[in-house]
Design a protein around this motif. Structure first.
Motif, mmCIF file in Angstrom:
data_model
loop_
_atom_site.group_PDB
_atom_site.id
_atom_site.type_symbol
_atom_site.label_atom_id
_atom_site.label_comp_id
_atom_site.label_asym_id
_atom_site.label_seq_id
_atom_site.Cartn_x
_atom_site.Cartn_y
_atom_site.Cartn_z
ATOM 1 N N GLN A 1 1.115 -1.206 0.241
ATOM 2 C CA GLN A 1 0.016 -0.052 -0.175
ATOM 3 C C GLN A 1 1.568 1.345 0.259
ATOM 4 O O GLN A 1 0.570 2.372 -0.492
ATOM 5 C CB GLN A 1 -0.792 0.074 1.565
ATOM 6 C CG GLN A 1 -2.301 1.064 0.980
ATOM 7 C CD GLN A 1 -3.095 1.303 2.109
ATOM 8 O OE1 GLN A 1 -2.769 -0.144 2.661
ATOM 9 N NE2 GLN A 1 -3.976 1.764 2.546
ATOM 10 N N GLY A 2 2.020 0.930 0.519
ATOM 11 C CA GLY A 2 2.943 2.511 0.807
ATOM 12 C C GLY A 2 3.194 2.549 -0.300
ATOM 13 O O GLY A 2 4.901 4.143 -0.390
ATOM 14 N N THR A 3 3.916 1.944 -1.396
ATOM 15 C CA THR A 3 4.512 1.692 -2.511
ATOM 16 C C THR A 3 3.996 3.503 -3.472
ATOM 17 O O THR A 3 2.958 4.213 -3.474
ATOM 18 C CB THR A 3 4.617 1.335 -3.342
ATOM 19 O OG1 THR A 3 3.283 1.187 -4.044
ATOM 20 C CG2 THR A 3 5.571 0.179 -2.829
ATOM 21 N N THR A 4 4.684 3.810 -4.693
ATOM 22 C CA THR A 4 4.443 5.539 -5.418
ATOM 23 C C THR A 4 3.136 4.549 -5.564
ATOM 24 O O THR A 4 3.082 5.488 -6.267
ATOM 25 C CB THR A 4 5.448 5.680 -6.444
ATOM 26 O OG1 THR A 4 7.332 5.586 -4.983
ATOM 27 C CG2 THR A 4 5.229 6.382 -7.221
ATOM 28 N N LEU A 5 3.341 4.142 -6.463
ATOM 29 C CA LEU A 5 1.818 3.620 -7.235
ATOM 30 C C LEU A 5 1.328 2.212 -6.255
ATOM 31 O O LEU A 5 1.750 1.053 -6.564
ATOM 32 C CB LEU A 5 2.342 2.676 -8.806
ATOM 33 C CG LEU A 5 0.776 2.135 -9.380
ATOM 34 C CD1 LEU A 5 0.012 3.452 -9.552
ATOM 35 C CD2 LEU A 5 1.069 1.790 -10.683
ATOM 36 N N PRO A 6 0.602 2.160 -5.955
ATOM 37 C CA PRO A 6 0.021 1.132 -4.766
ATOM 38 C C PRO A 6 -0.238 0.356 -5.542
ATOM 39 O O PRO A 6 -1.092 -0.122 -6.350
ATOM 40 C CB PRO A 6 -1.447 2.255 -4.048
ATOM 41 C CG PRO A 6 -0.744 3.002 -3.626
ATOM 42 C CD PRO A 6 -0.133 3.638 -5.203
ATOM 43 N N LEU A 7 -0.243 -1.551 -4.750
ATOM 44 C CA LEU A 7 -0.357 -2.254 -5.412
ATOM 45 C C LEU A 7 -1.797 -2.962 -5.260
ATOM 46 O O LEU A 7 -2.293 -2.662 -3.906
ATOM 47 C CB LEU A 7 0.545 -3.654 -5.432
ATOM 48 C CG LEU A 7 1.795 -3.200 -5.980
ATOM 49 C CD1 LEU A 7 3.167 -4.313 -5.524
ATOM 50 C CD2 LEU A 7 2.263 -3.125 -7.646
ATOM 51 N N THR A 8 -3.055 -2.830 -6.002
ATOM 52 C CA THR A 8 -3.834 -4.195 -6.116
ATOM 53 C C THR A 8 -3.090 -5.054 -5.673
ATOM 54 O O THR A 8 -2.475 -6.222 -6.283
ATOM 55 C CB THR A 8 -4.983 -3.639 -7.344
ATOM 56 O OG1 THR A 8 -5.643 -3.085 -7.837
ATOM 57 C CG2 THR A 8 -5.786 -5.032 -7.368
ATOM 58 N N THR A 9 -3.916 -6.070 -4.544
ATOM 59 C CA THR A 9 -3.209 -7.440 -4.282
ATOM 60 C C THR A 9 -4.665 -8.153 -3.862
ATOM 61 O O THR A 9 -5.553 -8.112 -3.521
ATOM 62 C CB THR A 9 -2.669 -7.139 -3.476
ATOM 63 O OG1 THR A 9 -1.596 -8.772 -3.328
ATOM 64 C CG2 THR A 9 -3.094 -6.616 -2.151
ATOM 65 N N VAL A 10 -4.682 -9.335 -3.432
ATOM 66 C CA VAL A 10 -5.190 -10.887 -2.753
ATOM 67 C C VAL A 10 -4.391 -11.120 -1.846
ATOM 68 O O VAL A 10 -3.407 -11.316 -1.427
ATOM 69 C CB VAL A 10 -5.110 -12.128 -3.811
ATOM 70 C CG1 VAL A 10 -6.154 -13.237 -2.713
ATOM 71 C CG2 VAL A 10 -5.888 -11.882 -5.250
ATOM 72 N N GLY A 11 -5.414 -10.554 -0.021
ATOM 73 C CA GLY A 11 -5.234 -10.189 1.110
ATOM 74 C C GLY A 11 -5.320 -11.481 1.528
ATOM 75 O O GLY A 11 -6.361 -12.483 1.322
ATOM 76 N N GLN A 12 -4.386 -11.991 2.686
ATOM 77 C CA GLN A 12 -5.272 -13.091 3.026
ATOM 78 C C GLN A 12 -5.412 -13.052 4.503
ATOM 79 O O GLN A 12 -3.938 -12.236 4.799
ATOM 80 C CB GLN A 12 -3.455 -14.321 3.286
ATOM 81 C CG GLN A 12 -3.130 -15.301 1.521
ATOM 82 C CD GLN A 12 -2.435 -15.917 0.827
ATOM 83 O OE1 GLN A 12 -3.244 -16.553 1.448
ATOM 84 N NE2 GLN A 12 -1.078 -15.643 0.613
ATOM 85 N N PRO A 13 -6.243 -13.460 4.854
ATOM 86 C CA PRO A 13 -5.803 -13.338 7.161
ATOM 87 C C PRO A 13 -5.165 -14.110 7.528
ATOM 88 O O PRO A 13 -5.436 -14.701 8.160
ATOM 89 C CB PRO A 13 -7.059 -13.561 6.907
ATOM 90 C CG PRO A 13 -7.458 -14.681 5.996
ATOM 91 C CD PRO A 13 -6.656 -14.947 5.114
ATOM 92 N N GLY A 14 -3.860 -13.453 7.805
ATOM 93 C CA GLY A 14 -2.855 -14.387 8.353
ATOM 94 C C GLY A 14 -2.973 -14.392 9.304
ATOM 95 O O GLY A 14 -2.493 -15.010 10.296
ATOM 96 N N VAL A 15 -4.038 -12.894 10.605
ATOM 97 C CA VAL A 15 -4.059 -12.790 11.583
ATOM 98 C C VAL A 15 -4.581 -13.955 12.419
ATOM 99 O O VAL A 15 -4.665 -14.264 13.329
ATOM 100 C CB VAL A 15 -4.081 -11.997 12.003
ATOM 101 C CG1 VAL A 15 -4.228 -11.374 13.513
ATOM 102 C CG2 VAL A 15 -2.662 -10.383 12.063
ATOM 103 N N GLU A 16 -6.183 -14.272 11.797
ATOM 104 C CA GLU A 16 -6.997 -14.842 11.653
ATOM 105 C C GLU A 16 -6.467 -16.723 11.290
ATOM 106 O O GLU A 16 -6.505 -17.326 12.237
ATOM 107 C CB GLU A 16 -8.243 -15.112 10.491
ATOM 108 C CG GLU A 16 -9.466 -15.938 11.099
ATOM 109 C CD GLU A 16 -10.513 -15.601 9.883
ATOM 110 O OE1 GLU A 16 -11.873 -15.742 10.041
ATOM 111 O OE2 GLU A 16 -9.885 -14.519 9.166
ATOM 112 N N MET A 17 -5.944 -16.853 10.336
ATOM 113 C CA MET A 17 -5.112 -18.052 10.133
ATOM 114 C C MET A 17 -4.061 -18.675 11.433
ATOM 115 O O MET A 17 -4.060 -19.467 12.098
ATOM 116 C CB MET A 17 -4.383 -18.435 9.152
ATOM 117 C CG MET A 17 -4.910 -17.875 7.731
ATOM 118 S SD MET A 17 -3.749 -17.897 6.240
ATOM 119 C CE MET A 17 -2.680 -19.988 5.652
ATOM 120 N N GLY A 18 -3.452 -17.563 12.458
ATOM 121 C CA GLY A 18 -2.415 -17.905 12.829
ATOM 122 C C GLY A 18 -3.494 -18.452 14.291
ATOM 123 O O GLY A 18 -3.288 -19.370 14.661
ATOM 124 N N GLY A 19 -3.895 -17.714 14.348
ATOM 125 C CA GLY A 19 -5.424 -17.793 15.918
ATOM 126 C C GLY A 19 -6.270 -19.006 15.556
ATOM 127 O O GLY A 19 -5.849 -19.754 16.667
#
Length: 345
Positions: free
Chosen positions: A290-308
């Motif tokens: 999100q913080g790059t010059t051109l923010p990237l469209t991406t597919v997010g994975q629920p990492g926190v939920e997965m670990g829990g």
């Protein structure tokens, strides 16, 4: 005759030394170490002062043996350079805190030997169990640990049917979401960039993207890479720039955010207007996306939920060994739309 004292170099202070200095019983010292809420504040302060004065360090292994199972849980991540695995670690730790358990963290750094070393280390430390985000390769050592009675739950890996639990994200759906999004932007010359394809996640993401393209009657070319890194992306970008403009894709599904970031950097430097000339998606929703010059469209994975979720499965197996049933929990990914794919209105 010399008498060994707590400050003597011949031995480290033990719990009996703390009890003697604080003027309390061994049981009280044990409670201060293991269950401080059971001890009156004034007494606890006296014991803690003695612990600090002597430099006493509790013997975790001894506590494990005395309790029947330990308060220590191991978490082995394949690559902490990827913030996705940091999110998983955060989820494991949050859930462990609820059970008053501590987490030891190991980073295998995409190295099977290091992963094996951490698994053996946590077994020697008499960990209650292990959450493993594994190297995409043989699981022999983890299976051996389970056969020896140490509980191992996988995250970012499906587990072994009736033998162990796992928590995964639907990677096929993730690839489909990325390709569908580009198709919705009117892109019709699509390329999937990623590799090697013997990585399960990359292969599944490609399968999902291929299915979406096939359903739309649009071709999807495959451009394989040897890694999912920024450097690999820079190389891909250079290769695309060397092509005739008419031969270039207008939509790229990249198998990782790092790969997408490298491609974007290279193409922008080469004069390609993103997202006007070309739309691109990444994968994993890394913290930098999100913080790059051109923010990237991406597919997010629920990492926190997965670990829990992985930690909850581990705790259930530890607490209810006779009734616990192994399962693979599949969580959905989500598309996160940013500036790299949508042309300004």
């Amino acid at each position: 005759m010399s008498i060994s004292t707590p400050s003597s170099p011949h031995r480290a202070p033990v719990m009996a030394d703390v009890a003697r200095l604080a003027g309390v019983s061994l049981g009280t010292v044990s409670n201060v170490v293991n269950a401080p809420d059971r001890v009156r504040p004034a007494t606890r302060l006296k014991v803690e002062s003695a612990i600090a004065s002597l430099g006493f360090v509790p013997n975790t292994s001894a506590r494990t043996l005395a309790a029947g199972r330990g308060t220590l849980v191991g978490f082995v991540a394949v690559d902490l350079g990827n913030s996705y695995f940091l999110d998983i670690a955060r989820g494991v730790e949050r859930e462990a805190d609820l059970g008053q358990q501590s987490v030891l963290l190991g980073n295998s750094d995409v190295d099977l030997d290091k992963q094996t070393g951490y698994l053996n280390l946590f077994e020697q430390a008499q960990a209650a169990g292990i959450v493993l985000a594994p190297f995409d390769g043989p699981m022999d050592e983890a299976r051996r640990l389970r056969r020896r009675g140490l509980r191992v739950v996988y995250v970012n890996w499906p587990g072994d049917g009736d033998e162990s639990c796992g928590v995964v994200v639907d990677e096929v759906l993730g690839g489909r979401l990325a390709a569908q999004h580009l198709l919705e932007q009117g892109r019709r010359e699509l390329v999937f960039v990623g590799g090697p394809l013997d990585l399960t996640a990359v292969r599944h993401r490609f399968e999902g993207a291929s299915a979406a393209a096939r359903d739309a009657g649009v071709p999807l070319r495959l451009l394989t890479t040897s890694a999912l890194t920024v450097r690999a992306g820079l190389t891909v970008g250079s290769e695309l720039l060397a092509q005739e403009v008419a031969d270039r894709p207008d939509g790229i599904v990249a198998a990782s955010d790092a790969l997408a970031s490298g491609i974007v950097q290279s193409l922008l430097l080469g004069g390609v207007d993103i997202p006007h000339d070309l739309s691109i998606t990444g994968y994993d929703d890394n913290h930098f996306a999100q913080g790059t010059t051109l923010p990237l469209t991406t597919v997010g994975q629920p990492g926190v939920e997965m670990g829990g979720q992985a930690m909850r499965l581990l705790r259930d197996e530890l607490d209810h060994p006779s009734t616990h049933r192994h399962e693979t929990v599949v969580l959905p990914p989500r598309l996160i739309v940013r500036g790299s794919s949508v042309r300004p209105g």
